[in-house]
Write an enzyme that holds these catalytic residues in place. Structure first.
Site, PDB file in Angstrom:
ATOM      1  CE  LYS A  13       7.912  17.456 -33.108  1.00 32.17           C
ATOM      2  NZ  LYS A  13       8.509  16.222 -33.479  1.00 32.17           N
ATOM      3  NE  ARG A  88      13.239  20.951 -34.495  1.00 32.28           N
ATOM      4  CZ  ARG A  88      11.929  20.297 -34.981  1.00 32.28           C
ATOM      5  NH1 ARG A  88      10.822  21.199 -35.258  1.00 32.28           N
ATOM      6  NH2 ARG A  88      12.153  19.080 -35.689  1.00 32.28           N
ATOM      7  NE  ARG A 122       7.357  10.994 -41.168  1.00 33.95           N
ATOM      8  CZ  ARG A 122       7.733  11.916 -40.107  1.00 33.95           C
ATOM      9  NH1 ARG A 122       6.965  12.510 -39.228  1.00 33.95           N
ATOM     10  NH2 ARG A 122       9.179  12.373 -40.018  1.00 33.95           N
ATOM     11  NE  ARG A 151       9.411  14.943 -42.745  1.00 33.65           N
ATOM     12  CZ  ARG A 151       9.444  15.371 -41.637  1.00 33.65           C
ATOM     13  NH1 ARG A 151       8.074  15.459 -41.262  1.00 33.65           N
ATOM     14  NH2 ARG A 151      10.253  15.588 -41.024  1.00 33.65           N
ATOM     15  NE  ARG A 162      14.192  14.651 -38.806  1.00 30.61           N
ATOM     16  CZ  ARG A 162      13.013  13.803 -39.218  1.00 30.61           C
ATOM     17  NH1 ARG A 162      13.644  13.025 -40.273  1.00 30.61           N
ATOM     18  NH2 ARG A 162      11.919  13.789 -38.650  1.00 30.61           N
TER      19      ARG A 162
HETATM   20  P1  AP5 Z   1       4.275  12.207 -36.680  1.00 25.99           P
HETATM   21  O1  AP5 Z   1       3.157  12.799 -36.020  1.00 25.99           O
HETATM   22  O2  AP5 Z   1       4.703  12.452 -38.051  1.00 25.99           O
HETATM   23  O3  AP5 Z   1       5.421  12.435 -35.702  1.00 25.99           O
HETATM   24  P2  AP5 Z   1       6.391  13.939 -35.450  1.00 25.99           P
HETATM   25  O4  AP5 Z   1       6.561  14.025 -34.162  1.00 25.99           O
HETATM   26  O5  AP5 Z   1       5.398  14.890 -35.881  1.00 25.99           O
HETATM   27  O6  AP5 Z   1       7.499  13.712 -36.396  1.00 25.99           O
HETATM   28  P3  AP5 Z   1       8.410  14.748 -37.292  1.00 25.99           P
HETATM   29  O7  AP5 Z   1       9.654  14.053 -37.842  1.00 25.99           O
HETATM   30  O8  AP5 Z   1       7.482  15.578 -38.380  1.00 25.99           O
HETATM   31  O9  AP5 Z   1       9.117  15.538 -36.269  1.00 25.99           O
HETATM   32  P4  AP5 Z   1      10.294  16.735 -36.609  1.00 25.99           P
HETATM   33  O10 AP5 Z   1      10.053  17.255 -35.221  1.00 25.99           O
HETATM   34  O11 AP5 Z   1      11.641  15.755 -36.763  1.00 25.99           O
HETATM   35  O12 AP5 Z   1      10.028  17.232 -38.023  1.00 25.99           O
HETATM   36  P5  AP5 Z   1       9.386  18.813 -38.309  1.00 25.99           P
HETATM   37  O13 AP5 Z   1       8.831  18.546 -39.534  1.00 25.99           O
HETATM   38  O14 AP5 Z   1       9.059  19.523 -37.201  1.00 25.99           O
HETATM   39  O15 AP5 Z   1       4.343  10.598 -36.471  1.00 25.99           O
HETATM   40  C1  AP5 Z   1       5.271   9.882 -37.039  1.00 25.99           C
HETATM   41  C2  AP5 Z   1       4.937   8.511 -37.550  1.00 25.99           C
HETATM   42  O16 AP5 Z   1       4.537   7.700 -36.690  1.00 25.99           O
HETATM   43  C3  AP5 Z   1       3.734   8.618 -38.563  1.00 25.99           C
HETATM   44  O17 AP5 Z   1       3.913   7.824 -39.566  1.00 25.99           O
HETATM   45  C4  AP5 Z   1       2.761   8.419 -37.728  1.00 25.99           C
HETATM   46  O18 AP5 Z   1       1.208   7.818 -38.636  1.00 25.99           O
HETATM   47  C5  AP5 Z   1       2.984   7.459 -36.485  1.00 25.99           C
HETATM   48  N1  AP5 Z   1       2.095   7.645 -35.299  1.00 25.99           N
HETATM   49  C6  AP5 Z   1       2.217   8.845 -35.062  1.00 25.99           C
HETATM   50  N2  AP5 Z   1       1.224   8.693 -33.500  1.00 25.99           N
HETATM   51  C7  AP5 Z   1       1.542   7.426 -33.266  1.00 25.99           C
HETATM   52  C8  AP5 Z   1       0.988   6.427 -32.323  1.00 25.99           C
HETATM   53  N3  AP5 Z   1       0.349   7.018 -31.347  1.00 25.99           N
HETATM   54  N4  AP5 Z   1       1.303   5.111 -32.526  1.00 25.99           N
HETATM   55  C9  AP5 Z   1       1.889   4.582 -33.460  1.00 25.99           C
HETATM   56  N5  AP5 Z   1       2.107   5.529 -34.671  1.00 25.99           N
HETATM   57  C10 AP5 Z   1       2.237   6.790 -34.502  1.00 25.99           C
HETATM   58  O19 AP5 Z   1      10.941  19.403 -38.680  1.00 25.99           O
HETATM   59  C11 AP5 Z   1      11.671  18.980 -39.827  1.00 25.99           C
HETATM   60  C12 AP5 Z   1      13.050  19.887 -40.002  1.00 25.99           C
HETATM   61  O20 AP5 Z   1      12.666  21.223 -39.880  1.00 25.99           O
HETATM   62  C13 AP5 Z   1      13.810  19.738 -38.715  1.00 25.99           C
HETATM   63  O21 AP5 Z   1      14.871  18.721 -38.810  1.00 25.99           O
HETATM   64  C14 AP5 Z   1      14.588  21.356 -38.854  1.00 25.99           C
HETATM   65  O22 AP5 Z   1      15.615  21.043 -39.981  1.00 25.99           O
HETATM   66  C15 AP5 Z   1      13.471  22.323 -39.411  1.00 25.99           C
HETATM   67  N6  AP5 Z   1      12.608  22.810 -38.537  1.00 25.99           N
HETATM   68  C16 AP5 Z   1      11.390  22.664 -38.113  1.00 25.99           C
HETATM   69  N7  AP5 Z   1      10.980  23.308 -36.936  1.00 25.99           N
HETATM   70  C17 AP5 Z   1      12.143  24.183 -36.634  1.00 25.99           C
HETATM   71  C18 AP5 Z   1      12.367  25.171 -35.727  1.00 25.99           C
HETATM   72  N8  AP5 Z   1      11.445  25.338 -34.836  1.00 25.99           N
HETATM   73  N9  AP5 Z   1      13.710  25.701 -35.617  1.00 25.99           N
HETATM   74  C19 AP5 Z   1      14.813  25.090 -36.380  1.00 25.99           C
HETATM   75  N10 AP5 Z   1      14.498  24.148 -37.367  1.00 25.99           N
HETATM   76  C20 AP5 Z   1      13.110  24.022 -37.671  1.00 25.99           C
END
Ligand code: AP5
Length: 205
Positions: A13, A88, A122, A151, A162
């Site tokens: 994402k 979410r 990552r 992270r 997660r």
């Molecule tokens: P990346 O692009 O970083 O993936 P991502 O989907 O953004 O993964 P996240 O782990 O950041 O998502 P998340 O939803 O768990 O975290 P968030 O920060 O939102 O890609 C991952 C890896 O793969 C990278 O190394 C990249 O280079 C690689 N990659 C990407 N595309 C690729 C491809 N096509 N091929 C190969 N490799 C590839 O949330 C974190 C925490 O915050 C949550 O757990 C929660 O506690 C809180 N939070 C955030 N938003 C909310 C909400 N709305 N409500 C409640 N709590 C929330």
């Protein structure tokens, strides 16, 4: 243009959000990045959010909805925005419907075993926010000069939680947007360029 990127942790994402937002000149709104900025600044919200994020749980809907409401009135959102990691829960999605209309929710689909591999490998740049596979810069330095780090919530135990929380609370949003005729699905198990091209083709098609 008002878009949502759906997808499990590690689906790509953040990677795609940066590209799609820049391609269409819209704001990239990552609730995860906003929460991590609060943690770095040691604000009361950040102190509260840290233990929740470190356990892989979700921050409360009220807090997140308040944060998003304040964010989308900022000037950079005038041309549109793309949510990354929001909504979410069904409650967040329903609250969003009361705030604004969404054009499309794009679900990035990636097989489970790939997600684990991507997250555990990552590394993040604190300066420019880029995410890399650990093998991309084994010396631990981003091209912008930042020192790459892992992270706190990318450890094995938290990742498992997660993914469970995603299945229980976030995956139902796929049906939520499908029934509203707003869902686009893309294969996220392809190169970053290929995934971006598929998103653009579906948005423009
Ligand atoms: P990346 O692009 O970083 O993936 P991502 O989907 O953004 O993964 P996240 O782990 O950041 O998502 P998340 O939803 O768990 O975290 P968030 O920060 O939102 O890609 C991952 C890896 O793969 C990278 O190394 C990249 O280079 C690689 N990659 C990407 N595309 C690729 C491809 N096509 N091929 C190969 N490799 C590839 O949330 C974190 C925490 O915050 C949550 O757990 C929660 O506690 C809180 N939070 C955030 N938003 C909310 C909400 N709305 N409500 C409640 N709590 C929330």
């Amino acid at each position: 243009m008002r878009l949502i990127l759906l997808g499990a942790p590690g689906a790509g994402k953040g990677t795609q959000a940066a590209r799609i937002a820049s391609r269409y000149g819209i704001a990239h709104i990552s609730t995860g990045d906003m929460l991590r900025a609060e943690i770095r600044s040691e604000t009361p919200l950040g102190l509260m959010a840290k233990s929740i994020i470190d356990r892989g749980e979700l921050v409360s809907d009220d807090v997140i909805i308040g944060m998003v409401k304040n964010r989308i009135v900022m000037p950079d959102c005038a041309r549109g925005f793309l949510f990354d990691g929001f909504p979410r829960t069904i409650e967040q999605a329903e609250a969003l419907e009361d705030i604004c209309n969404i054009d499309y929710a794009i679900d990035i689909e990636v097989p489970f075993d790939r997600l684990i591999e991507r997250i555990s490998s990552r590394r993040m740049c604190p300066k420019c926010g880029s995410a890399y596979h650990v093998s991309a810069h084994p010396e631990g330095l981003c091209p912008c000069g930042g020192k790459l780090y892992q992270r706190d919530d990318d450890n094995e135990e938290t990742v498992k939680n997660r993914l469970e929380v995603y299945g229980e609370k976030t995956a139902p949003l796929i049906e939520f947007y499908r029934t509203r005729g707003r869902l686009l699905t893309v294969n996220g198990d392809a190169s970053v360029d290929t995934v971006e091209a598929e998103i653009a083709r579906k948005l423009e098609g």
